[in-house]
Motif scaffolding. Structure first.
Motif, short mmCIF file in Angstrom:
data_model
loop_
_atom_site.label_atom_id
_atom_site.label_comp_id
_atom_site.label_asym_id
_atom_site.label_seq_id
_atom_site.Cartn_x
_atom_site.Cartn_y
_atom_site.Cartn_z
N ALA A 155 1.16 -0.94 0.12
CA ALA A 155 0.04 -0.29 0.14
C ALA A 155 1.10 1.41 0.12
CB ALA A 155 -0.89 -0.02 1.20
N THR A 156 1.98 1.14 1.33
CA THR A 156 2.71 1.56 0.81
C THR A 156 3.78 2.38 -0.52
OG1 THR A 156 4.22 1.09 2.05
CG2 THR A 156 2.97 2.13 2.66
N TYR A 185 2.25 1.27 -3.45
CA TYR A 185 1.79 2.35 -4.98
C TYR A 185 1.64 3.29 -4.42
CZ TYR A 185 0.95 -2.55 -5.46
OH TYR A 185 0.32 -3.75 -6.24
N LEU A 233 -5.38 -5.68 -6.06
CA LEU A 233 -4.37 -4.55 -4.30
C LEU A 233 -4.37 -2.99 -4.69
CD1 LEU A 233 -2.15 -7.21 -2.84
CD2 LEU A 233 -4.05 -6.83 -1.83
N TRP A 271 -5.75 -0.33 -3.50
CA TRP A 271 -5.23 0.93 -2.35
C TRP A 271 -4.58 1.98 -3.49
CZ3 TRP A 271 -1.19 -3.74 -1.41
CH2 TRP A 271 -2.31 -4.21 0.16
N GLN A 272 -4.99 2.34 -4.41
CA GLN A 272 -4.65 3.98 -5.12
C GLN A 272 -5.42 3.80 -5.91
OE1 GLN A 272 -3.20 6.79 -5.36
NE2 GLN A 272 -1.81 5.65 -3.37
#
Length: 326
Positions: free
Chosen positions: A14-15, A17, A44, A48-49
């Protein structure tokens, strides 16, 4: 950028992306060899993005049944409407036959048939068709995507390039130098509006040239001895420069094969230097006609020593915010 990044758990992406988005990257493209599958990292990213565009490069046409491949593509297209591109290709005998226990027969025809099936199925049509390499009886997606994804075809030599030009929405190039791009694109002829050219570009962002070339030689020896890639580079004109590698490999001399790869071939196919130098060299692919240059980061001593902090410092230097390309 090619995802997932090496050495970082999927759960921690997540970080990654978010950092890619901040750095100005527009797309994340997955691959499928022996790590993650092609779809999970993109699912994902979709969650997430939601600004990033997603693409597979590639999902093999042999290792899933046609219906399952259509369902996977439709699900991701539903999760990221208008932001997903499905890249498919034949893959290789090792991945298909040796690792997935599937016969690798007639790769050109299989790829063509899966392409034709997918284009119909993803439009929500009922497919009842006898193809040359398989038969589908009355398959209809229960959840056809509102926005069918474009289907891009991985292609190396003239036959597959011409198939992509005639029937796909784009082409995916791999393992070629920037100066090779015009040779490949010449086989496409006049491109239709919206036809897209993507290329995976291997990048080793370190100024330790000895390390980068040693890694590049290992990769080149592993990939360009595969028959399809060997034929591709003969077609591109590298018989003289890579001939000694192929001869040593055929004789069973793996170490000699790696040592036989000239520096100039490594430097052309595996970009290395500072992140800014790598970006400048990657931009040459765009200058030669690539619409989507997809960086594939290789491990470096700096990344190994610096951990997460090194990754955090690197991505902006490779993106629009730091290096004028993304």
């Amino acid at each position: 950028m090619t995802v997932p990044l090496g050495g970082i758990r999927l759960a921690d992406h997540a970080t990654v992306y978010a950092a890619l988005d901040r750095a100005g990257f527009t797309d994340v493209w997955s691959s499928e060899v022996a790590g993650t599958d092609a779809f999970t990292p993109l699912a994902l990213a979709a969650a997430w993005q939601p600004r990033l565009r997603l693409g597979t490069a590639i999902a093999p046409v042999f290792t899933r049944g046609p219906g399952l491949l259509a369902m996977s593509a439709a699900a991701l297209a539903e999760a990221a409407p208008g932001r997903f591109a499905l890249g498919i290709g034949a893959s290789s005998p090792v991945l298909v036959r040796d690792w997935n226990a599937v016969r690798f027969d007639e790769p050109f025809k299989r790829t063509r048939d899966v392409l034709r099936f997918l284009r119909a199925a993803l439009r929500g049509e009922t497919v009842d068709e006898v193809y040359d390499t398989f038969t589908v009886r009355r398959f209809t997606l229960e959840r056809p995507p509102t926005v069918p994804p474009p289907v891009l075809l991985a292609a190396l030599r003239p036959g597959m390039l011409r198939l992509a030009a005639a029937e796909a929405d784009g082409v995916i190039l791999n393992w070629l130098a920037a100066d090779d791009v015009p040779t490949a694109l010449a086989e496409l002829g006049e491109r239709r509006p919206g036809f897209e050219v993507a290329a995976r570009i291997f990048v080793c962002p370190t100024e330790d040239a000895t390390y980068a070339r040693a890694l590049g030689r290992r990769l080149i020896t592993g990939y360009l001895t595969v028959p399809a890639y060997a034929a591709f580079h003969r077609w591109l004109g590298r018989q003289d420069s890579l001939g000694p590698m192929w001869e040593a490999w055929a004789a069973g001399d793996r170490r000699g094969a790696s040592a036989a790869v000239p520096d100039e071939v490594v430097d052309a196919l595996v970009l290395h230097g500072s992140p800014e130098e790598c970006v400048a060299r990657a931009r040459r692919y765009a200058d030669h006609g690539v619409d989507v240059p997809v960086l594939a980061l290789l491990p470096t001593p700096e990344l190994a020593a610096g951990g997460a902090a090194a990754w955090a410092g690197l991505l902006p230097r490779l993106g629009v915010t730091g290096g004028e390309a993304g």
